[in-house]
Structure formats: structure tokens, C-alpha cells
Design a protein around this motif. Structure first.
Motif, PDB file in Angstrom:
ATOM      1  N   GLY A   5       0.685  -1.157  -0.383  1.00  0.00           N
ATOM      2  CA  GLY A   5      -0.215  -0.116  -0.468  1.00  0.00           C
ATOM      3  C   GLY A   5       0.793   1.057  -0.019  1.00  0.00           C
ATOM      4  O   GLY A   5       0.436   2.255   0.819  1.00  0.00           O
ATOM      5  N   ILE A   6       1.697   1.293  -0.665  1.00  0.00           N
ATOM      6  CA  ILE A   6       3.074   2.401  -0.707  1.00  0.00           C
ATOM      7  C   ILE A   6       2.606   3.060  -2.396  1.00  0.00           C
ATOM      8  O   ILE A   6       3.193   2.131  -3.025  1.00  0.00           O
ATOM      9  CB  ILE A   6       4.586   2.344  -0.080  1.00  0.00           C
ATOM     10  CG1 ILE A   6       5.199   3.117  -0.277  1.00  0.00           C
ATOM     11  CG2 ILE A   6       4.671   0.337  -1.272  1.00  0.00           C
ATOM     12  CD1 ILE A   6       7.236   2.313   0.320  1.00  0.00           C
ATOM     13  N   LEU A   7       2.669   4.106  -2.158  1.00  0.00           N
ATOM     14  CA  LEU A   7       3.249   5.121  -3.458  1.00  0.00           C
ATOM     15  C   LEU A   7       4.421   5.273  -4.500  1.00  0.00           C
ATOM     16  O   LEU A   7       5.033   5.628  -3.248  1.00  0.00           O
ATOM     17  CB  LEU A   7       2.291   6.300  -3.200  1.00  0.00           C
ATOM     18  CG  LEU A   7       2.601   7.245  -5.081  1.00  0.00           C
ATOM     19  CD1 LEU A   7       1.398   6.637  -6.021  1.00  0.00           C
ATOM     20  CD2 LEU A   7       1.996   8.817  -4.393  1.00  0.00           C
ATOM     21  N   LEU A   8       5.120   4.528  -5.521  1.00  0.00           N
ATOM     22  CA  LEU A   8       6.488   4.785  -5.365  1.00  0.00           C
ATOM     23  C   LEU A   8       7.040   5.643  -5.462  1.00  0.00           C
ATOM     24  O   LEU A   8       7.651   5.866  -5.245  1.00  0.00           O
ATOM     25  CB  LEU A   8       6.332   4.449  -6.935  1.00  0.00           C
ATOM     26  CG  LEU A   8       7.731   3.187  -7.520  1.00  0.00           C
ATOM     27  CD1 LEU A   8       7.178   1.935  -7.124  1.00  0.00           C
ATOM     28  CD2 LEU A   8       7.145   2.685  -8.770  1.00  0.00           C
ATOM     29  N   GLY A   9       6.299   7.140  -5.663  1.00  0.00           N
ATOM     30  CA  GLY A   9       7.163   8.448  -5.525  1.00  0.00           C
ATOM     31  C   GLY A   9       6.758   8.996  -4.616  1.00  0.00           C
ATOM     32  O   GLY A   9       7.364  10.259  -4.260  1.00  0.00           O
ATOM     33  N   GLY A  10       5.676   8.483  -3.541  1.00  0.00           N
ATOM     34  CA  GLY A  10       5.666   9.216  -2.349  1.00  0.00           C
ATOM     35  C   GLY A  10       5.000  10.671  -2.213  1.00  0.00           C
ATOM     36  O   GLY A  10       4.030  10.745  -3.081  1.00  0.00           O
ATOM     37  N   VAL A  11       5.590  10.693  -1.218  1.00  0.00           N
ATOM     38  CA  VAL A  11       4.415  12.373  -1.684  1.00  0.00           C
ATOM     39  C   VAL A  11       5.450  13.498  -0.557  1.00  0.00           C
ATOM     40  O   VAL A  11       6.011  13.335   0.135  1.00  0.00           O
ATOM     41  CB  VAL A  11       3.526  12.661  -1.092  1.00  0.00           C
ATOM     42  CG1 VAL A  11       1.991  11.949  -2.209  1.00  0.00           C
ATOM     43  CG2 VAL A  11       2.750  12.407  -0.377  1.00  0.00           C
ATOM     44  N   PRO A  12       5.124  14.525  -0.728  1.00  0.00           N
ATOM     45  CA  PRO A  12       6.709  15.806  -0.286  1.00  0.00           C
ATOM     46  C   PRO A  12       5.633  14.765   1.457  1.00  0.00           C
ATOM     47  O   PRO A  12       5.009  15.381   1.699  1.00  0.00           O
ATOM     48  CB  PRO A  12       5.809  17.320  -0.301  1.00  0.00           C
ATOM     49  CG  PRO A  12       5.379  16.852  -1.670  1.00  0.00           C
ATOM     50  CD  PRO A  12       4.543  15.510  -2.049  1.00  0.00           C
ATOM     51  N   GLY A  13       7.020  14.765   1.931  1.00  0.00           N
ATOM     52  CA  GLY A  13       6.971  14.852   3.768  1.00  0.00           C
ATOM     53  C   GLY A  13       6.655  13.667   3.748  1.00  0.00           C
ATOM     54  O   GLY A  13       7.032  12.620   5.005  1.00  0.00           O
ATOM     55  N   VAL A  14       6.404  12.151   2.796  1.00  0.00           N
ATOM     56  CA  VAL A  14       6.359  11.221   2.756  1.00  0.00           C
ATOM     57  C   VAL A  14       7.790  10.368   2.070  1.00  0.00           C
ATOM     58  O   VAL A  14       7.489  10.291   0.932  1.00  0.00           O
ATOM     59  CB  VAL A  14       5.037  10.153   2.593  1.00  0.00           C
ATOM     60  CG1 VAL A  14       5.419   9.035   2.726  1.00  0.00           C
ATOM     61  CG2 VAL A  14       4.006  11.130   3.499  1.00  0.00           C
ATOM     62  N   PRO A  15       8.430   9.269   2.726  1.00  0.00           N
ATOM     63  CA  PRO A  15       9.463   9.257   1.601  1.00  0.00           C
ATOM     64  C   PRO A  15       8.895   8.263   0.349  1.00  0.00           C
ATOM     65  O   PRO A  15       8.034   7.816   0.424  1.00  0.00           O
ATOM     66  CB  PRO A  15      10.331   8.438   2.221  1.00  0.00           C
ATOM     67  CG  PRO A  15       9.825   8.466   3.253  1.00  0.00           C
ATOM     68  CD  PRO A  15       8.546   9.052   3.233  1.00  0.00           C
ATOM     69  N   PRO A  16       9.929   8.087  -0.456  1.00  0.00           N
ATOM     70  CA  PRO A  16       8.974   7.483  -2.054  1.00  0.00           C
ATOM     71  C   PRO A  16       9.404   5.915  -1.455  1.00  0.00           C
ATOM     72  O   PRO A  16      10.935   5.728  -0.895  1.00  0.00           O
ATOM     73  CB  PRO A  16      10.370   7.165  -3.194  1.00  0.00           C
ATOM     74  CG  PRO A  16      10.998   8.326  -2.605  1.00  0.00           C
ATOM     75  CD  PRO A  16      10.934   8.854  -1.087  1.00  0.00           C
ATOM     76  N   ALA A  17       8.883   4.531  -2.719  1.00  0.00           N
ATOM     77  CA  ALA A  17       9.543   3.810  -2.157  1.00  0.00           C
ATOM     78  C   ALA A  17      10.793   3.007  -2.665  1.00  0.00           C
ATOM     79  O   ALA A  17      10.985   3.910  -4.015  1.00  0.00           O
ATOM     80  CB  ALA A  17       8.663   2.898  -3.128  1.00  0.00           C
TER      81      ALA A  17
END
Length: 383
Positions: free
Chosen positions: A166-178
Motif C-alpha cells: 500500500g505504498i506509492l512509488l514516488g511518495g509525496v512531500p513529507g513521505v519518502p518514496p518507495a
């Protein structure tokens, strides 16, 4: 005094419709068919063969090709073009006197190997046509497509609804990418890394060649991390990976098992393995081939995506890319006959896996524990 030059008779070239599940590619575009017809050859395309790639029967007819039934195409062709290896339902159509030109991957397929040997067919594998400088020109475009698809399909497998973390490959600002780990830096690995970087993942590539790693660093502008591939390094890399892409190829042979079942215990639950080498047996010990209808399975909490014909998902792109590289070889076989074309071109000769009931590609023979016969000794007159 007139000078007469020998010109081989026109060849009948068949184009089969793929019947492997969800395989939409076709081995020849109408543009390719036109080139063969212009040189006096007869092109017979199985009815509906091009529909999945966006080519109607009428488009082949418009360039001078003819459409026919499956029985006629297989029974009358001298040279038969396919994309994927024959499936069990097609084994009975293999015959002596037929030259089959397609992807075979038979090092991982004992029943097909036996069927080819028993039939007397000459089977030329796209994936083992190899130039003097070790390039694989007919494998490269599908490796590019599969490599570029791998992060895309891995991202899908990482979604919670498909069993992933349940992780987004690119992440979002404040959340690291995969973190994406690519095993192998060849054509597949480079293209997988290229797309994964574009999706803003944290990308690592492991390879055994320092020179290749220097090339990758330059081609990808230093946007990836590179490490020498070893068992210990693989264990360390996959321990915190969200996705691992298997991109290692040994031409014509079984892929090495780089990730064992025991190593899965090191990984995060819900991480995804994408095995691009599954056609050659796969480079994860727990892999087995899947289809586009049922692409993933889970072992020890790790999601596996192991579709054996990944480029079939994007047939419009794949078919055009394939014809671009196969057509010159098809034209040579059609103009000269298979025997002369193979004799004249060492790269094409390396593509011959089976002829006259003999296995002529050593890696295939070794994979099945069967006798190997050099091509020159395999009754050349029958090629």
C-alpha cells in the motif's frame, strides 16, 4: 552471351495468430508484409492475427497479403512467423520442412523442446540471435518494453487491493518514496531503472560489471544508486526494498536464482517481486509463470508478479518494435532460403535452437540434460 543469375523461388511466409492467453501481438505488421510482397513472396496471415495489435485483415489484404484459416497457414507455410512459443495445442502442427521463427525460451520448457525435436522442424529463436559483439538484436526491443513495464506493474502490485504494502512509488512531500531494487543492469535493468526514476522512486541497481555501472551512472545522470551484485549485497538491498525487479539474462539458458525462498524472510511483508526473467525460468526461486488474467501470487507475505508475456499487454507498441528488428532477418530467409541465410549470417545461425531432430544450442541441451549437436553437424541439408 546472356548472363543468367540464380534467384531463389518466392517463399510462402505464414503469420500465425497467437493463442497464448492475453497475447495480442502479431509477428508481422502490414508494413512488413508489404515489403515481403514487393519482393515477390507470398504472405499468408491467419484470420484475425493482427486484430489485437490494431491491424484488421483488410489492412493485410490491401498490401497484397492473403488471409487464411489456421490449418492452411500452418500446413502450407515454408517459413512461419510467430511472437510466442508454440503452446501444447500447436505441437501437432510442427512438421519437417517448416522453419519456425519466434521467441522460444525452451531452456525452461521441456515439453516444447521434445515436441520441436520430435517434429523435425527448424526452430530459430529470436532471443538467441546474437551478433559478434554480443548484442541480442531481436530480444532488445521486447526487453526494453518489459523493462519499462516492470515498475508500472510493480507499482500496481504494491497497491493494497492487490496484496501489496500500500505504498506509492514516488511518495509525496513529507513521505519518502518507495525503494526499488533492480537486479541486473542490462537492457531490461536500464529501462526498468529509467522508468522507476521517472516515477520518483529511490532506485538501486545491482550488477556484476563495474564498466556497466559506470555506463548506467552516466546514462541516468547519477539519479540511481549502484552496487556490485553479490549474495550479501542482494540480501542487504532487498531487506528494505519495496519492489525488487529481476532483470538478469543468460542468453538461451535458465536464469540464475538470485533470491531464494529463505531470503524472502528478510523482506518487508507486502513487498513486490517482478520477475522479468520468468520466460527463462525466473531469477527468484519462488517464481512461477503467471498470466495477464491472474498476474500475481503471494509466497511468505511477498507479492510475486511473474507474467510470462509482459509486452503482450501493450501490443500496438510491441508489435511495431518487433517487426522493426525481425524484418531484415525474415527478408534474408525469404530471399535465400533458411539454409543459405543461416550459412551466410553467423548471428542468425546462433538463433537455431533445433533442427533435423537435434538440439543445436548448447544451453538448451544442458538445461534438459539432452545431447548437443553443433549446427554444422546437424544435417545441414535439412536446414
Amino acid at each position: 552471351m546472356a548472363v543468367f543469375r540464380y534467384r531463389p523461388a518466392a517463399m510462402r511466409i505464414g503469420v500465425a495468430r497467437e493463442i497464448k492467453p492475453r497475447e495480442y501481438r502479431v509477428a508481422l505488421t502490414p508494413a512488413g508484409a508489404l515489403e515481403l510482397v514487393r519482393h515477390g513472396h507470398e504472405v499468408v496471415v491467419e484470420e484475425g492475427a493482427g486484430v489485437g495489435s490494431g491491424f484488421a485483415d483488410e489492412q493485410y489484404a490491401a498490401v497484397g497479403a492473403r488471409t487464411a484459416s489456421v490449418d492452411e497457414v500452418w500446413a502450407t507455410a515454408e517459413l512461419l512467423l510467430k511472437v510466442k512459443e508454440p503452446v501444447a495445442a500447436e505441437y501437432g502442427r510442427l512438421r519437417e520442412g517448416l522453419t519456425l521463427f519466434t521467441y522460444l525460451h525452451i531452456a525452461a520448457d521441456a515439453p516444447l523442446t521434445r515436441a520441436l525435436v520430435d517434429s523435425g522442424v527448424t526452430a530459430i529463436a529470436y532471443e538467441t540471435v546474437e551478433t559478434a559483439d554480443r548484442r541480442l538484436p531481436l530480444l532488445a526491443p521486447m526487453s526494453e518494453v518489459a523493462g519499462r513495464l516492470a515498475p508500472q506493474m510493480g507499482a500496481w502490485a504494491l497497491e493494497k487491493a492487490h496484496g501489496g504494502r500500500g505504498i506509492l512509488l514516488g511518495g509525496v512531500p513529507g513521505v519518502p518514496p518507495a525503494k526499488v531494487v533492480v537486479l541486473g543492469g542490462g537492457v531490461v535493468g536500464f529501462n526498468a531503472a529509467l522508468i522507476a526514476v521517472g516515477m520518483q522512486a529511490d532506485v538501486w541497481v545491482l550488477d556484476r560489471s563495474v564498466d556497466r555501472m559506470r555506463d548506467l551512472e552516466s546514462m541516468l545522470n547519477g539519479r540511481i544508486s549502484l552496487a556490485m551484485s553479490s549474495r550479501l549485497q542482494i540480501e542487504e538491498a532487498i531487506a528494505d526494498a519495496d519492489m525488487v525487479i529481476g532483470a538478469v539474462l543468460v542468453p538461451g539458458a535458465l536464469a540464475p536464482k538470485l533470491v531464494t525462498r529463505e531470503m524472502l524472510s528478510l523482506m518487508k511483508r507486502g513487498a513486490a517481486l517482478v520477475d522479468v526473467a520468468i520466460d527463462q525460468g525466473g531469477c527468484f526461486e519462488t517464481s512461477h509463470a503467471t498470466t495477464h488474467d491472474d498476474p500475481v501470487f503471494e509466497v511468505d507475505g511477498i507479492v510475486h508478479y511473474c507474467v510470462a508475456n509482459m509486452p503482450g499487454a501493450v501490443p500496438v507498441t510491441s508489435t511495431k518494435a518487433l517487426t522493426n528488428v525481425t524484418l531484415p532477418y525474415v527478408e534474408a530467409i525469404a530471399a535465400k532460403g533458411a539454409g543459405r541465410a543461416i550459412a551466410d549470417d553467423p548471428a542468425l545461425a546462433r538463433g537455431v535452437n533445433v533442427t533435423a531432430g537435434k538440439i543445436t544450442y548448447r544451453a538448451v541441451a544442458d538445461a534438459h540434460g539432452l545431447p548437443y549437436t553443433p549446427l554444422a553437424d546437424a544435417v545441414p541439408a535439412r536446414v
